[in-house]
Write an enzyme that holds these catalytic residues in place. Structure first.
Site, PDB file in Angstrom:
ATOM      1  N   ASP A  79      83.448 119.900  81.038  1.00 58.77           N
ATOM      2  CA  ASP A  79      84.040 119.592  82.333  1.00 58.77           C
ATOM      3  C   ASP A  79      84.553 118.148  82.359  1.00 58.77           C
ATOM      4  OD1 ASP A  79      84.132 120.510  85.401  1.00 58.77           O
ATOM      5  OD2 ASP A  79      83.466 118.418  85.320  1.00 58.77           O
ATOM      6  N   ILE A  80      85.800 117.956  82.780  1.00 58.41           N
ATOM      7  CA  ILE A  80      86.417 116.629  82.791  1.00 58.41           C
ATOM      8  C   ILE A  80      85.680 115.681  83.738  1.00 58.41           C
ATOM      9  CG2 ILE A  80      88.530 115.339  83.297  1.00 58.41           C
ATOM     10  CD1 ILE A  80      88.679 117.092  80.800  1.00 58.41           C
TER      11      ILE A  80
END
Length: 287
Positions: free
Chosen positions: A242-243
């Site tokens: 997840d960024i």
């Protein structure tokens, strides 16, 4: 209208909950009066109102039910949604001994609040895929307002059997891509037919659930992990790809680049068995 009082073990910050819920335009939230209306998907659509009376150190709530409602079942549902049976104090003590101490002190008592309905949670995730948050909310709102139901100020997502019958062309008119329209309808068909039983699925392990969901067209690891986190409230999930997670860790450790998966695995070792709360607080730290 029936009502009941309930006290929760501190710390529990309901104002943080309302803040997050208010980001979704489909939710009926009043931050000033500190209440939210919850859609309850039963044989009949019912609305439950949850209002905060106390504060983070002395959390108290009043729950309002419809007349002749099944208070026991609905109360259990509300406890599950708001994780009122989770000891946030134990989680807080755990993280005060880790590198995440600063963000757990800052966001004290933030619970992992769940989506109101498992099916709706996946539909929402499918719609949100690869879109910026603003347009994702707009597209979801169009979908629910056209095909869902409205009661007492609350929007209900369409039922699976209703969504399964929507023509792709109609979703395209709402600005769905061809594939996204097919994904929503195809997933709904599987739930409506009983091929996918979300209640039975929820009893399986994290790994089994992910393996089952990613077989479905339009559902990848991100959507499957979202389901585990925000529909089921599984406590030990850490979406390393997840960024937002990567950016939050980069900020906390003062890095000039994003962390590698290996670094994330090393640093997160001490965050077990509450990785989901590490994820939640990391996201909060950059919002």
């Amino acid at each position: 209208m029936n009502e009941m009082m309930f006290e929760v073990n501190p710390p529990y910050n309901f104002d943080r909950v309302l803040e997050r819920l208010s980001l979704d335009p489909l939710n009926c939230v009043n931050q000033g009066e500190r209440w939210v209306k919850i859609p309850y998907y039963g044989e009949q659509d019912e609305v439950i109102t949850v209002q905060a009376l106390g504060d983070t150190d002395y959390p108290k709530f009043k729950i309002f039910f419809s007349e002749n409602s099944n208070r026991e079942a609905q109360s259990k549902h509300i406890h599950h949604i708001f994780k009122w049976d989770t000891a946030l104090s134990d989680i807080q003590v755990h993280f005060l001994k880790t590198d995440l101490k600063p963000i757990f002190e800052k966001h004290l008592g933030t619970p992992l609040v769940l989506e109101f309905n498992p099916y709706a949670s996946i539909i929402k995730s499918i719609i949100h895929q690869q879109l910026n948050l603003s347009f994702a909310h707009t597209l979801t709102k169009r979908f629910v307002e056209k095909y869902g139901r409205y009661k007492e100020g609350v929007w209900f997502y369409p039922r699976p059997e209703e969504a399964a019958e929507i023509p792709v062309e109609e979703l395209r008119e709402l600005q769905f891509s061809q594939r996204k329209a097919e994904y929503v309808i195809g997933f709904s068909e599987k739930v409506a037919s009983g091929e996918l039983n979300l209640e039975e699925l929820s009893k399986k392990s994290d790994e089994e659930i992910i393996k089952e969901l990613v077989k479905i067209r339009g559902i990848g690891p991100w959507t499957a992990e979202n389901f585990l986190l925000f529909a089921l409230g599984r406590p030990n999930l850490f979406p390393k790809a997840d960024i937002g997670i990567q950016n939050a860790v980069k900020k906390i450790y003062g890095m000039d680049r994003k962390p590698t998966i290996e670094e994330l695995e090393k640093w997160s070792f001490s965050w077990h068995p509450y990785l989901s709360y590490a994820s939640l607080y990391l996201w909060r730290s950059i919002e």
